[in-house]
Write an enzyme that holds these catalytic residues in place. Sequence first.
Site, PDB file in Angstrom:
ATOM      1  N   TRP A   1       0.987  -1.116  -0.097  1.00 30.57           N
ATOM      2  CA  TRP A   1       0.000  -0.088  -0.058  1.00 30.57           C
ATOM      3  C   TRP A   1       0.948   1.375  -0.031  1.00 30.57           C
ATOM      4  O   TRP A   1       1.828   1.363   0.651  1.00 30.57           O
ATOM      5  CB  TRP A   1      -0.927   0.049   1.266  1.00 30.57           C
ATOM      6  CG  TRP A   1      -2.392  -0.659   0.897  1.00 30.57           C
ATOM      7  CD1 TRP A   1      -3.461   0.274   0.771  1.00 30.57           C
ATOM      8  CD2 TRP A   1      -2.546  -1.941   1.117  1.00 30.57           C
ATOM      9  NE1 TRP A   1      -4.634  -0.632   0.433  1.00 30.57           N
ATOM     10  CE2 TRP A   1      -4.106  -1.959   0.878  1.00 30.57           C
ATOM     11  CE3 TRP A   1      -2.123  -3.229   1.346  1.00 30.57           C
ATOM     12  CZ2 TRP A   1      -4.887  -3.130   0.804  1.00 30.57           C
ATOM     13  CZ3 TRP A   1      -2.761  -4.100   1.166  1.00 30.57           C
ATOM     14  CH2 TRP A   1      -4.230  -4.438   0.802  1.00 30.57           C
ATOM     15  N   LEU A   2       0.457   2.318  -0.500  1.00 30.75           N
ATOM     16  CA  LEU A   2       1.521   3.545  -0.881  1.00 30.75           C
ATOM     17  C   LEU A   2       1.634   4.295   0.396  1.00 30.75           C
ATOM     18  O   LEU A   2       2.812   4.466   0.918  1.00 30.75           O
ATOM     19  CB  LEU A   2       0.504   4.652  -1.817  1.00 30.75           C
ATOM     20  CG  LEU A   2       1.030   5.675  -2.101  1.00 30.75           C
ATOM     21  CD1 LEU A   2       2.322   5.489  -2.982  1.00 30.75           C
ATOM     22  CD2 LEU A   2       0.166   6.670  -3.007  1.00 30.75           C
ATOM     23  N   TRP A   3       0.577   4.498   1.267  1.00 30.03           N
ATOM     24  CA  TRP A   3       0.877   5.605   2.417  1.00 30.03           C
ATOM     25  C   TRP A   3       1.550   4.465   3.409  1.00 30.03           C
ATOM     26  O   TRP A   3       2.476   4.839   4.273  1.00 30.03           O
ATOM     27  CB  TRP A   3       0.009   6.575   2.820  1.00 30.03           C
ATOM     28  CG  TRP A   3      -1.324   6.369   3.458  1.00 30.03           C
ATOM     29  CD1 TRP A   3      -1.796   4.981   3.508  1.00 30.03           C
ATOM     30  CD2 TRP A   3      -2.063   7.136   4.436  1.00 30.03           C
ATOM     31  NE1 TRP A   3      -3.002   5.086   4.417  1.00 30.03           N
ATOM     32  CE2 TRP A   3      -3.170   6.401   4.883  1.00 30.03           C
ATOM     33  CE3 TRP A   3      -1.807   8.415   4.768  1.00 30.03           C
ATOM     34  CZ2 TRP A   3      -4.139   7.047   5.705  1.00 30.03           C
ATOM     35  CZ3 TRP A   3      -2.815   8.988   5.842  1.00 30.03           C
ATOM     36  CH2 TRP A   3      -3.625   8.131   6.349  1.00 30.03           C
ATOM     37  N   ASP A   4       1.161   3.348   3.435  1.00 29.11           N
ATOM     38  CA  ASP A   4       1.596   2.247   4.434  1.00 29.11           C
ATOM     39  C   ASP A   4       3.306   2.319   4.419  1.00 29.11           C
ATOM     40  O   ASP A   4       3.932   2.479   5.167  1.00 29.11           O
ATOM     41  CB  ASP A   4       1.215   0.918   4.177  1.00 29.11           C
ATOM     42  CG  ASP A   4      -0.603   0.911   4.627  1.00 29.11           C
ATOM     43  OD1 ASP A   4      -1.084   1.586   4.034  1.00 29.11           O
ATOM     44  OD2 ASP A   4      -0.701   0.285   5.618  1.00 29.11           O
TER      45      ASP A   4
ATOM     46  N   TRP B   1     -12.348   3.585  11.064  1.00 31.88           N
ATOM     47  CA  TRP B   1     -11.947   5.085  11.118  1.00 31.88           C
ATOM     48  C   TRP B   1     -13.285   5.852  11.612  1.00 31.88           C
ATOM     49  O   TRP B   1     -13.479   7.058  11.302  1.00 31.88           O
ATOM     50  CB  TRP B   1     -11.782   5.506   9.710  1.00 31.88           C
ATOM     51  CG  TRP B   1     -10.380   4.968   9.195  1.00 31.88           C
ATOM     52  CD1 TRP B   1     -10.143   3.866   8.599  1.00 31.88           C
ATOM     53  CD2 TRP B   1      -9.162   5.726   9.412  1.00 31.88           C
ATOM     54  NE1 TRP B   1      -8.872   3.654   8.121  1.00 31.88           N
ATOM     55  CE2 TRP B   1      -8.089   4.929   8.907  1.00 31.88           C
ATOM     56  CE3 TRP B   1      -8.783   6.585  10.057  1.00 31.88           C
ATOM     57  CZ2 TRP B   1      -6.653   4.868   8.743  1.00 31.88           C
ATOM     58  CZ3 TRP B   1      -7.340   6.966  10.100  1.00 31.88           C
ATOM     59  CH2 TRP B   1      -6.496   6.228   9.313  1.00 31.88           C
TER      60      TRP B   1
ATOM     61  N   GLN C   1      -3.530   7.564  -2.888  1.00 34.81           N
ATOM     62  CA  GLN C   1      -3.909   7.762  -1.580  1.00 34.81           C
ATOM     63  C   GLN C   1      -3.058   8.801  -1.011  1.00 34.81           C
ATOM     64  O   GLN C   1      -2.194   9.368  -1.921  1.00 34.81           O
ATOM     65  CB  GLN C   1      -3.156   6.331  -0.666  1.00 34.81           C
ATOM     66  CG  GLN C   1      -4.275   5.801   0.069  1.00 34.81           C
ATOM     67  CD  GLN C   1      -3.607   4.320   0.938  1.00 34.81           C
ATOM     68  OE1 GLN C   1      -2.374   4.074   0.662  1.00 34.81           O
ATOM     69  NE2 GLN C   1      -4.211   3.693   1.685  1.00 34.81           N
TER      70      GLN C   1
ATOM     71  N   GLU D   1      -3.582  -2.317  14.613  1.00 31.51           N
ATOM     72  CA  GLU D   1      -3.808  -1.600  13.503  1.00 31.51           C
ATOM     73  C   GLU D   1      -4.459  -0.215  13.967  1.00 31.51           C
ATOM     74  O   GLU D   1      -4.191   1.001  13.737  1.00 31.51           O
ATOM     75  CB  GLU D   1      -4.844  -2.198  12.770  1.00 31.51           C
ATOM     76  CG  GLU D   1      -5.318  -1.446  11.381  1.00 31.51           C
ATOM     77  CD  GLU D   1      -6.113  -2.513  10.626  1.00 31.51           C
ATOM     78  OE1 GLU D   1      -6.581  -3.459  10.899  1.00 31.51           O
ATOM     79  OE2 GLU D   1      -6.361  -1.896   9.408  1.00 31.51           O
TER      80      GLU D   1
ATOM     81  N   GLY E   1      -7.418   7.261   2.597  1.00 32.36           N
ATOM     82  CA  GLY E   1      -6.596   6.422   3.626  1.00 32.36           C
ATOM     83  C   GLY E   1      -7.383   6.180   4.637  1.00 32.36           C
ATOM     84  O   GLY E   1      -7.115   5.426   5.661  1.00 32.36           O
TER      85      GLY E   1
ATOM     86  N   ASP F   1     -10.715   4.836   4.970  1.00 29.10           N
ATOM     87  CA  ASP F   1     -12.101   4.112   4.273  1.00 29.10           C
ATOM     88  C   ASP F   1     -13.257   4.640   4.683  1.00 29.10           C
ATOM     89  O   ASP F   1     -14.109   5.282   3.718  1.00 29.10           O
ATOM     90  CB  ASP F   1     -11.827   2.842   4.080  1.00 29.10           C
ATOM     91  CG  ASP F   1     -10.323   2.409   4.065  1.00 29.10           C
ATOM     92  OD1 ASP F   1      -9.518   3.314   3.753  1.00 29.10           O
ATOM     93  OD2 ASP F   1     -10.095   1.131   3.799  1.00 29.10           O
TER      94      ASP F   1
HETATM   95  C1  GLC Z   1      -7.113   0.266   5.203  1.00 23.16           C
HETATM   96  C2  GLC Z   1      -6.693   1.701   5.672  1.00 23.16           C
HETATM   97  C3  GLC Z   1      -5.890   2.269   4.862  1.00 23.16           C
HETATM   98  C4  GLC Z   1      -4.502   1.419   4.653  1.00 23.16           C
HETATM   99  C5  GLC Z   1      -4.910   0.075   4.320  1.00 23.16           C
HETATM  100  C6  GLC Z   1      -3.653  -0.931   4.196  1.00 23.16           C
HETATM  101  O1  GLC Z   1      -7.785   0.108   3.996  1.00 23.16           O
HETATM  102  O2  GLC Z   1      -7.774   2.377   5.676  1.00 23.16           O
HETATM  103  O3  GLC Z   1      -5.195   3.566   5.293  1.00 23.16           O
HETATM  104  O4  GLC Z   1      -3.686   2.049   3.622  1.00 23.16           O
HETATM  105  O5  GLC Z   1      -5.965  -0.766   4.990  1.00 23.16           O
HETATM  106  O6  GLC Z   1      -3.094  -1.048   5.559  1.00 23.16           O
END
Ligand code: GLC
Length: 447
Positions: A39-42, A372, A112, A415, A171, A173
């Site tokens: 995942w991008l921001w992860d 969230w 993201q 998480e 990010g 969801d």
């Molecule tokens: C969920 C989170 C998102 C994150 C993804 C992977 O979709 O909302 O922010 O990037 O999981 O961890």
Amino acid sequence: MDGHELTNEDLVEQCQKILVSNDFVTHTVPSNKLYPHQWLWDSAFIAIGIAHYNPKRAAEELTNLFKGQWHNGMLPNIIFDSSPEYAADRTAWRSWVSRNSPDSVATSGITQPPVIAEALQRVGSKMSKPDRLKLYRKLVPKLIKYHEWIYAERDPHDTGLAILINPYETGMDNTPPWMDQLREHSRPMWIAFIENLKMDKFINVARRDTRRLSPSQRMTNIDALMLWDAVTRLRKKRYDINRILHRQLFAIEDIGFNSILLRNNSILEEIAQEARIKINENTIANFRKTEEAIEELWDETYAVYLSRDFVTGKKMRSPTVASLLPIHSRKIDNSRLEKLVRVLTNDHSFWLRYPIPSVPRNFRTFDQERYWQGPTWINTNWLIIDGLFSSGHEEIAMKLVEKTIKLAKESGIWEYYNPHTGKGLGSKDFSWSAALILDLIKRYQTS
Ligand code: GLC
């Protein structure tokens, strides 16, 4: 919480172990079972943590993100694992329907929050100067292309504010303002039908998360269906922004995304300058426009910033932790910054026993364990801590650092967390929580 207090060193070791065990060679998965892709921001947050003990591996984490870059510059939020067992995930998105998608990997078709420049600079700061410049020369031109894509495709009226077209792009969801908006503008009849007949409890089979975790901690089935339907609509338009925006009822100037964009625009300028790479004037002019336009999202009634519906021009009157993210941007008006800090530290809204909840507790949508919609997340704490330190609010920043580390010491690396009790929720051994806790300890708690 077993009463046994870990030391900072124990916790660092634990975080590192998690990151190593979630390392899939080319990238680190967010969590071994629940999120099997990149995942991008992860990956950006993860690289910030890994940089403390293995800068080379952190640089690879970021470099590999660019394998997913689309021909138009977009960095997708997911790069899919290529093994046969995940064929269904790849096919669900079918990135190959777009002529812009990369040739050798399957990805999602949306983006993201752009935390990449931030991660690149932090990873770079742990490398020797020649290695850093080499890394910057390789990645900065591609990163500039990504920021240019944001303005080219996502700022159709040249206002300076980027629009998002799907909740996953935030990010966060199932964040309430977006779910309200989806429900109001694009809930298809068949979902309304399922909801009205209360048939939603029968659809768990299709979900990887609720097979493993308590449904009360995840988004509701109806929200999951609406999100899924929103993706399908983008896919049917082959992820083509012109087709999507043509009669699209759904586009939002998201406050979280734009705040992070502002910060990353500035960092991109810094690292490009260090590597002597020129960013063209038009792009710089766009960056400046965002600095001014962000103030349009200020809301005097709530004394925070709010996302805005791009189609109707109305603010979405539902504050969340994203409303505080302008603190991270370093670019907002000082008196408004002070007001935001006041809201952050108000114990009726955000300053709970374990702050910062993703939704303020005095708001109707607050749900302390649901994804969230209430829980505390380590990445948003980290972004806000960083902004507080850089804007002269060291005392609150330090309190937040301590409370965040306390969460991890008492409950472990999860998480997300219940903001009242500190209970760990969602996926255990979650990578970005491990990476950012590690970073907070290394930066602020070394003594
Ligand atoms: C969920 C989170 C998102 C994150 C993804 C992977 O979709 O909302 O922010 O990037 O999981 O961890």
